[in-house]
Structures are given as C-alpha cells and as structure tokens.
Enzyme design. Structure first.
Site, PDB file in Angstrom:
ATOM      1  N   ASP A   1       0.839  -1.197   0.000  1.00 17.13           N
ATOM      2  CA  ASP A   1       0.000   0.000   0.000  1.00 17.13           C
ATOM      3  C   ASP A   1       0.877   1.251   0.000  1.00 17.13           C
ATOM      4  O   ASP A   1       1.626   1.493   0.949  1.00 17.13           O
ATOM      5  CB  ASP A   1      -0.916  -0.007   1.228  1.00 17.13           C
ATOM      6  CG  ASP A   1      -2.060   0.987   1.085  1.00 17.13           C
ATOM      7  OD1 ASP A   1      -2.379   1.369  -0.060  1.00 17.13           O
ATOM      8  OD2 ASP A   1      -2.622   1.385   2.112  1.00 17.13           O
TER       9      ASP A   1
ATOM     10  N   HIS B   1      -3.785  13.847   1.050  1.00 12.08           N
ATOM     11  CA  HIS B   1      -4.068  12.982   2.202  1.00 12.08           C
ATOM     12  C   HIS B   1      -2.861  12.958   3.143  1.00 12.08           C
ATOM     13  O   HIS B   1      -3.012  13.057   4.369  1.00 12.08           O
ATOM     14  CB  HIS B   1      -4.394  11.565   1.732  1.00 12.08           C
ATOM     15  CG  HIS B   1      -4.458  10.563   2.846  1.00 12.08           C
ATOM     16  ND1 HIS B   1      -5.526  10.471   3.711  1.00 12.08           N
ATOM     17  CD2 HIS B   1      -3.573   9.611   3.250  1.00 12.08           C
ATOM     18  CE1 HIS B   1      -5.299   9.503   4.590  1.00 12.08           C
ATOM     19  NE2 HIS B   1      -4.118   8.974   4.336  1.00 12.08           N
TER      20      HIS B   1
ATOM     21  N   ARG C   1       1.404  16.958  13.091  1.00 12.99           N
ATOM     22  CA  ARG C   1       2.485  17.945  13.011  1.00 12.99           C
ATOM     23  C   ARG C   1       1.963  19.188  12.297  1.00 12.99           C
ATOM     24  O   ARG C   1       2.225  19.402  11.121  1.00 12.99           O
ATOM     25  CB  ARG C   1       3.674  17.376  12.206  1.00 12.99           C
ATOM     26  CG  ARG C   1       4.319  16.130  12.784  1.00 12.99           C
ATOM     27  CD  ARG C   1       5.396  15.580  11.852  1.00 12.99           C
ATOM     28  NE  ARG C   1       4.831  15.208  10.552  1.00 12.99           N
ATOM     29  CZ  ARG C   1       4.244  14.035  10.307  1.00 12.99           C
ATOM     30  NH1 ARG C   1       4.178  13.127  11.237  1.00 12.99           N
ATOM     31  NH2 ARG C   1       3.744  13.786   9.126  1.00 12.99           N
TER      32      ARG C   1
ATOM     33  N   GLU D   1     -10.454   3.957   3.734  1.00 11.42           N
ATOM     34  CA  GLU D   1      -9.562   4.770   2.898  1.00 11.42           C
ATOM     35  C   GLU D   1      -9.892   4.473   1.441  1.00 11.42           C
ATOM     36  O   GLU D   1      -9.838   3.315   1.013  1.00 11.42           O
ATOM     37  CB  GLU D   1      -8.086   4.477   3.202  1.00 11.42           C
ATOM     38  CG  GLU D   1      -7.676   4.978   4.587  1.00 11.42           C
ATOM     39  CD  GLU D   1      -6.175   4.906   4.846  1.00 11.42           C
ATOM     40  OE1 GLU D   1      -5.467   4.196   4.090  1.00 11.42           O
ATOM     41  OE2 GLU D   1      -5.715   5.564   5.799  1.00 11.42           O
TER      42      GLU D   1
ATOM     43  N   GLU E   1      -9.035   4.227  -2.255  1.00  9.36           N
ATOM     44  CA  GLU E   1      -7.783   4.074  -2.995  1.00  9.36           C
ATOM     45  C   GLU E   1      -8.026   3.433  -4.362  1.00  9.36           C
ATOM     46  O   GLU E   1      -9.000   2.707  -4.563  1.00  9.36           O
ATOM     47  CB  GLU E   1      -6.790   3.197  -2.215  1.00  9.36           C
ATOM     48  CG  GLU E   1      -6.522   3.717  -0.802  1.00  9.36           C
ATOM     49  CD  GLU E   1      -5.294   3.101  -0.145  1.00  9.36           C
ATOM     50  OE1 GLU E   1      -4.416   2.598  -0.860  1.00  9.36           O
ATOM     51  OE2 GLU E   1      -5.238   3.133   1.104  1.00  9.36           O
TER      52      GLU E   1
ATOM     53  N   ASP F   1      -8.935   0.473   2.089  1.00  8.61           N
ATOM     54  CA  ASP F   1      -7.959   0.075   3.114  1.00  8.61           C
ATOM     55  C   ASP F   1      -8.559   0.421   4.478  1.00  8.61           C
ATOM     56  O   ASP F   1      -8.252   1.447   5.080  1.00  8.61           O
ATOM     57  CB  ASP F   1      -6.646   0.837   2.865  1.00  8.61           C
ATOM     58  CG  ASP F   1      -5.597   0.581   3.922  1.00  8.61           C
ATOM     59  OD1 ASP F   1      -5.650  -0.488   4.569  1.00  8.61           O
ATOM     60  OD2 ASP F   1      -4.709   1.449   4.102  1.00  8.61           O
TER      61      ASP F   1
ATOM     62  N   ARG G   1      -8.112   3.473  13.531  1.00  4.02           N
ATOM     63  CA  ARG G   1      -7.257   4.629  13.835  1.00  4.02           C
ATOM     64  C   ARG G   1      -6.686   4.595  15.247  1.00  4.02           C
ATOM     65  O   ARG G   1      -5.545   5.029  15.471  1.00  4.02           O
ATOM     66  CB  ARG G   1      -8.048   5.930  13.635  1.00  4.02           C
ATOM     67  CG  ARG G   1      -8.544   6.152  12.217  1.00  4.02           C
ATOM     68  CD  ARG G   1      -7.431   6.216  11.212  1.00  4.02           C
ATOM     69  NE  ARG G   1      -7.948   6.478   9.860  1.00  4.02           N
ATOM     70  CZ  ARG G   1      -7.242   6.235   8.753  1.00  4.02           C
ATOM     71  NH1 ARG G   1      -6.019   5.723   8.824  1.00  4.02           N
ATOM     72  NH2 ARG G   1      -7.758   6.493   7.576  1.00  4.02           N
TER      73      ARG G   1
ATOM     74  N   GLN H   1      -3.961   2.104  15.256  1.00  7.70           N
ATOM     75  CA  GLN H   1      -2.874   2.646  14.433  1.00  7.70           C
ATOM     76  C   GLN H   1      -2.056   3.683  15.202  1.00  7.70           C
ATOM     77  O   GLN H   1      -0.822   3.670  15.183  1.00  7.70           O
ATOM     78  CB  GLN H   1      -3.468   3.272  13.166  1.00  7.70           C
ATOM     79  CG  GLN H   1      -2.449   3.806  12.176  1.00  7.70           C
ATOM     80  CD  GLN H   1      -3.117   4.380  10.922  1.00  7.70           C
ATOM     81  OE1 GLN H   1      -4.341   4.399  10.805  1.00  7.70           O
ATOM     82  NE2 GLN H   1      -2.302   4.835   9.986  1.00  7.70           N
TER      83      GLN H   1
ATOM     84  N   TYR I   1       1.921   2.528  15.536  1.00  5.14           N
ATOM     85  CA  TYR I   1       2.601   2.767  14.249  1.00  5.14           C
ATOM     86  C   TYR I   1       4.059   3.185  14.360  1.00  5.14           C
ATOM     87  O   TYR I   1       4.797   3.065  13.385  1.00  5.14           O
ATOM     88  CB  TYR I   1       1.809   3.763  13.401  1.00  5.14           C
ATOM     89  CG  TYR I   1       2.113   5.228  13.641  1.00  5.14           C
ATOM     90  CD1 TYR I   1       1.595   5.890  14.739  1.00  5.14           C
ATOM     91  CD2 TYR I   1       2.920   5.942  12.750  1.00  5.14           C
ATOM     92  CE1 TYR I   1       1.859   7.234  14.948  1.00  5.14           C
ATOM     93  CE2 TYR I   1       3.188   7.283  12.952  1.00  5.14           C
ATOM     94  CZ  TYR I   1       2.663   7.927  14.054  1.00  5.14           C
ATOM     95  OH  TYR I   1       2.936   9.252  14.255  1.00  5.14           O
TER      96      TYR I   1
ATOM     97  N   LYS J   1      -4.376  -2.269  10.096  1.00  2.00           N
ATOM     98  CA  LYS J   1      -4.726  -2.377   8.679  1.00  2.00           C
ATOM     99  C   LYS J   1      -4.935  -3.826   8.239  1.00  2.00           C
ATOM    100  O   LYS J   1      -5.635  -4.068   7.254  1.00  2.00           O
ATOM    101  CB  LYS J   1      -3.580  -1.790   7.829  1.00  2.00           C
ATOM    102  CG  LYS J   1      -3.202  -0.349   8.153  1.00  2.00           C
ATOM    103  CD  LYS J   1      -4.094   0.617   7.436  1.00  2.00           C
ATOM    104  CE  LYS J   1      -3.527   2.024   7.494  1.00  2.00           C
ATOM    105  NZ  LYS J   1      -4.317   2.947   6.660  1.00  2.00           N
TER     106      LYS J   1
ATOM    107  N   THR K   1      -9.035  -5.877   3.904  1.00  3.97           N
ATOM    108  CA  THR K   1      -8.970  -4.898   2.817  1.00  3.97           C
ATOM    109  C   THR K   1      -9.989  -5.342   1.780  1.00  3.97           C
ATOM    110  O   THR K   1     -10.073  -6.528   1.472  1.00  3.97           O
ATOM    111  CB  THR K   1      -7.561  -4.868   2.181  1.00  3.97           C
ATOM    112  OG1 THR K   1      -6.600  -4.570   3.186  1.00  3.97           O
ATOM    113  CG2 THR K   1      -7.471  -3.832   1.072  1.00  3.97           C
TER     114      THR K   1
ATOM    115  N   THR L   1      -4.480   6.766   0.017  1.00  6.14           N
ATOM    116  CA  THR L   1      -5.772   7.437   0.069  1.00  6.14           C
ATOM    117  C   THR L   1      -5.804   8.638  -0.872  1.00  6.14           C
ATOM    118  O   THR L   1      -4.869   9.437  -0.906  1.00  6.14           O
ATOM    119  CB  THR L   1      -6.066   7.893   1.502  1.00  6.14           C
ATOM    120  OG1 THR L   1      -5.897   6.789   2.362  1.00  6.14           O
ATOM    121  CG2 THR L   1      -7.479   8.436   1.628  1.00  6.14           C
TER     122      THR L   1
ATOM    123  N   GLU M   1     -10.030  12.497   7.932  1.00  5.16           N
ATOM    124  CA  GLU M   1      -9.885  13.833   7.361  1.00  5.16           C
ATOM    125  C   GLU M   1     -11.212  14.603   7.406  1.00  5.16           C
ATOM    126  O   GLU M   1     -11.247  15.774   7.749  1.00  5.16           O
ATOM    127  CB  GLU M   1      -9.390  13.731   5.914  1.00  5.16           C
ATOM    128  CG  GLU M   1      -7.986  13.184   5.795  1.00  5.16           C
ATOM    129  CD  GLU M   1      -7.669  12.727   4.388  1.00  5.16           C
ATOM    130  OE1 GLU M   1      -7.922  11.534   4.083  1.00  5.16           O
ATOM    131  OE2 GLU M   1      -7.193  13.556   3.587  1.00  5.16           O
TER     132      GLU M   1
HETATM  133 CA    CA Z   1      -3.892   3.194   2.868  1.00  5.30          CA
END
Ligand code: CA
Length: 438
Positions: A138, A145, A154, A210, A212, A244, A248, A251, A255, A264, A268, A371, A385
C-alpha cells in the site's frame, strides 16, 4: 494503444451494455465468478448486466491463437495465469471479445446462438477475488491525504522531508484482502487514548475507510532485476477500487517506529473486476505537474513518456449507507468525490521504485495507491480527514452524525473514467458492511 475496441460508436447486441455506467463494450474487464447454478469459479468478462463465461466460450471454439491462450489462462478459479501472459495475449482476447459482442459484428449470429450457455446475469452470480494475491503493497501517493493526516500530528510540518523523493509505502497483508460484499468485522486491539496512562485491549472505537485505486501486477520480474520506469507499464495488468479499512486508535498507538500493522491487516476490500490497462488507454492524461518549488524525481523515477501519459482521468466517489438509512429505504449518502490527479506518484513510478532494490513482483500482486484526497472536505478520502480526527462530526441527511464508522454502516466506493469523445467506463462497486466486534 487506441484501437477499434475503444471506438465510441461500437455498441453491443447485449442491450444492457449500451449506456451502462460501468461495463459498456469499451471496458471488458476480467473477473472470477460462479454461475447461478453454483458451478466452479472461473474467469469471465463483465458486459452490461451480464458476465460472459470465458471457459464456456473457449470450449465452444470461439477463440484462436493468442486470444485462445489468454481465454484458457482465464478459465480457472484465479486469473494469475492470464496476468502472467502480459499485454499481447490480453489485447488479442480483448479484440476478439469486442468483435464477438459487437452489435454489427460478422459473428453476431454465431455467438448469439450460444448466448444461453455463455452469458449469466451478474446479479445472480457470486463474484470472487480475481486472483490469488501473493503480496499486497500500500503506497501513500495521495499528497493531499499525506498533508491532511500529517497536519493532525504535526501542524507546522505536515509533509515529512522524504515525501517528494520517495514513493512511500508499507507492506500490507495479502491474506485478508476480500472481494466487495464480504462484511468487515470490527477489529479489536490495543488502544491508548492520550488521556489514559496505559493501553487496554478492546474493539476499535475509531474505525475508518480509505478510498484508494488498486493496481494489479501483470508479468513479474526476476529477483535482483529492477524494472526500469520506461518498461513499467508492461507490468501493470489493470486496476480496481480498494478500501484500506483502518483502525485509527490501534494505528495511533502501534505505528511508531515501523508503520501500520494490526490497524490495517484485519481486512482490505477490492472491487471484483480487473479493468485492464488497455481499457484505460483513452483515459491517460499527463502526470501531476511538479511545481517550481518541488524537487524533480530522481533519474530512475523520471521518464518523459510517463510524465506525458502516466496520469489517469478517473473520478472516485465514497458513499455511506447507515442502518437507519437502509431501513428508511434511502439511497447511500455521498460523502466525497476526488480525481486520480490526487496522486503525486504515477503507477509506473510505484512499480519502478518497488523493484529498484531488486525486489521481485509476481503476477497477481496488488498495490494500493494510498488514500485519494483533494484540497477541500468534499474531496477527502477518509473519515479521519472529513471529521478532523473525530473532532467535527459529519451531519447525515436524517440528522444522524458520524465521527467514525458504526456497526451496520456500509461504505461504497465507485469510480468512472471519462475523456472527451470517449465512452466512460467504470469499475463496479467496492462495498463492505461493518459488523460488530462479536
Ligand atoms: Ca492506505
């Protein structure tokens, strides 16, 4: 690349194909299905509201030469042998199928007599994964995104410094890729909200999708032999839609430092049809231009032809159907729409980068694009988002709200390729209902 199979004047004697949003005669995507009587899974071609059985058509002697080789390679329960053949036999089969299905074709009478044996209504067939997926990678090529999600973590520096040099990706889990329509079980895992001193284990509270583009690898490469970007196109068999599903909360805790893992790998979803590279030929557009302030791709990712035609004129949409909407008989509610111009990297750049270290791809490997999101909320490809990480709930038509997905929600991805003077083609739906953690 453009030939008579793309002729916008060509219509099919299968009436449902003419004007069909996804499968007019100009598309002819490959998939694997079981006929209504429950026969064994085999390859087929979507044409309007029907599936043409390739095994039955080959058995009836409708193909010769390279087209027969391709049809026979597509007759089994997985299309990997067809994907391995490359574009020569695939194009020969496409041209033959187009001629057989042509309303004004010379063989209309011959194939018409066989229609009862060769054609099945899509709605009454079971659709399967089109290929045995050996590896699934992926990417993260949707730059908006990457910016949107980076901003959540950030605010001052959303895009990491490697982004415009490296087509970033992680290795996904091939074993849990499922075809459209298979329900998605809400995963459980370690969750650690910021206000909690230690993690606990339980059902994901922030399940997301997501949007994609999926990419099917055709012929592979030998280990240690990278695919130069100028030849990358020959290794791409076709495209699909890919969701996907992403947990969250799991994740966010797991991550760092090695990237997504259990957030993930639980599921899928992909659409059932391989929309071939040939079918996409009229919908090739220039790659996303680089701004004056952006670095040029390194030489191994630079190719003039890829810059001129490595983009895809595809529009994608995400819709949501909640249990309450379903009970009320409402249509799915459209959440967003976005174009493939959201991709910072072309498919050829992904292929070339993936193999640049000598890694070997194999027929039936699957890529996700990353994404797809645009600059405004109406084009965001994930709930993270759309709801700013859950801080700004979505309002749905019946007064319902959503921060993330709830049990019973169904996510529906669709897409269409369009170009001036061309018959649009689609992908078929990529859908999945969320089941409770159980
Ligand atoms: Ca993805």
């Amino acid at each position: 690349m453009i030939d008579e199979t793309h002729d916008p004047a060509r219509a099919s004697w299968i009436a449902s194909a003419n004007g069909h949003a996804d499968f007019p005669i100009q598309n002819l995507p490959f998939g694997v299905f079981s006929p209504p009587d429950g026969g064994t899974p085999r390859g087929g071609v979507a044409i309007g509201g029907s599936i043409l059985d390739l095994w039955a058509a080959a058995s009836a002697g409708l193909f010769a030469g390279a087209a027969r080789d391709a049809a026979e390679a597509a007759s089994g329960p997985a299309l990997n042998p067809l994907l391995a053949l490359g574009d020569g036999p695939r194009i020969a089969l496409r041209r033959r199928l187009s001629a057989l299905l042509d309303r004004d074709g010379p063989e209309r009478g011959r194939i018409g007599k066989l229609a009862d044996r060769l054609l099945h209504p899509i709605d009454r067939c079971a659709l399967h994964l089109p290929a045995a997926i050996g590896d699934y990678t992926d990417f993260f090529a949707g730059i908006q995104h990457a910016t949107n999600t980076g901003r959540l973590f950030r605010p001052d520096n959303p895009l990491l410094p490697n982004y415009k040099y490296v087509p970033v990706a992680y290795h996904g889990r091939a074993s849990s890729v499922r075809v459209s329509g298979v329900p998605v079980r809400r995963p459980s895992g370690q969750r650690k909200p910021p206000d909690q001193p230690a993690p606990d284990f339980g059902p994901c509270r922030t399940l997301d999708y997501e949007l994609e583009l999926g990419i099917w690898v055709g012929p592979g490469n030998d280990q240690g032999v990278p695919i130069p970007i100028a030849r990358a196109g020959a290794h791409v068999a076709g495209f699909c839609l890919l969701n996907d599903w992403s947990a969250r909360d799991i994740q966010a805790w797991e991550y760092q430092p090695l990237g997504p893992f259990l957030a993930k790998s639980f599921h899928t979803t992909i659409s059932p049809w391989v929309v071939t590279a040939e079918a996409m030929a009229p919908f090739r557009v220039p790659a996303r231009p680089r701004g004056a302030d952006e670095p040029a791709p390194l030489p191994y990712l630079s190719d003039a032809a890829d810059q001129a035609g490595g983009g895809l004129a595809i529009r994608f949409a995400v819709a949501l159907l909640t249990p309450r909407m379903r009970e009320a008989g409402r249509a799915p509610h459209k959440l967003s729409a976005v174009g493939a111009d959201a991709l910072y990297w072309t498919v050829a750049q992904m292929v070339s980068h993936h193999t640049s270290n000598g890694c070997n791809l194999r027929p039936g490997d699957l890529f996700g694009s990353g994404t797809l999101s645009g600059a405004d909320p109406g084009s965001f490809g994930s709930l993270m988002e759309l709801t700013q990480g859950g801080r700004a709930p979505l309002m749905l038509p019946d007064g319902e709200t959503r921060r993330f997905l709830e049990d019973g929600d169904e996510v529906i991805l669709t897409a269409q390729a369009t170009a001036p003077g061309r018959v649009p083609i689609g992908f078929g739906a990529c859908r999945g209902v969320v089941l409770g953690a159980g």
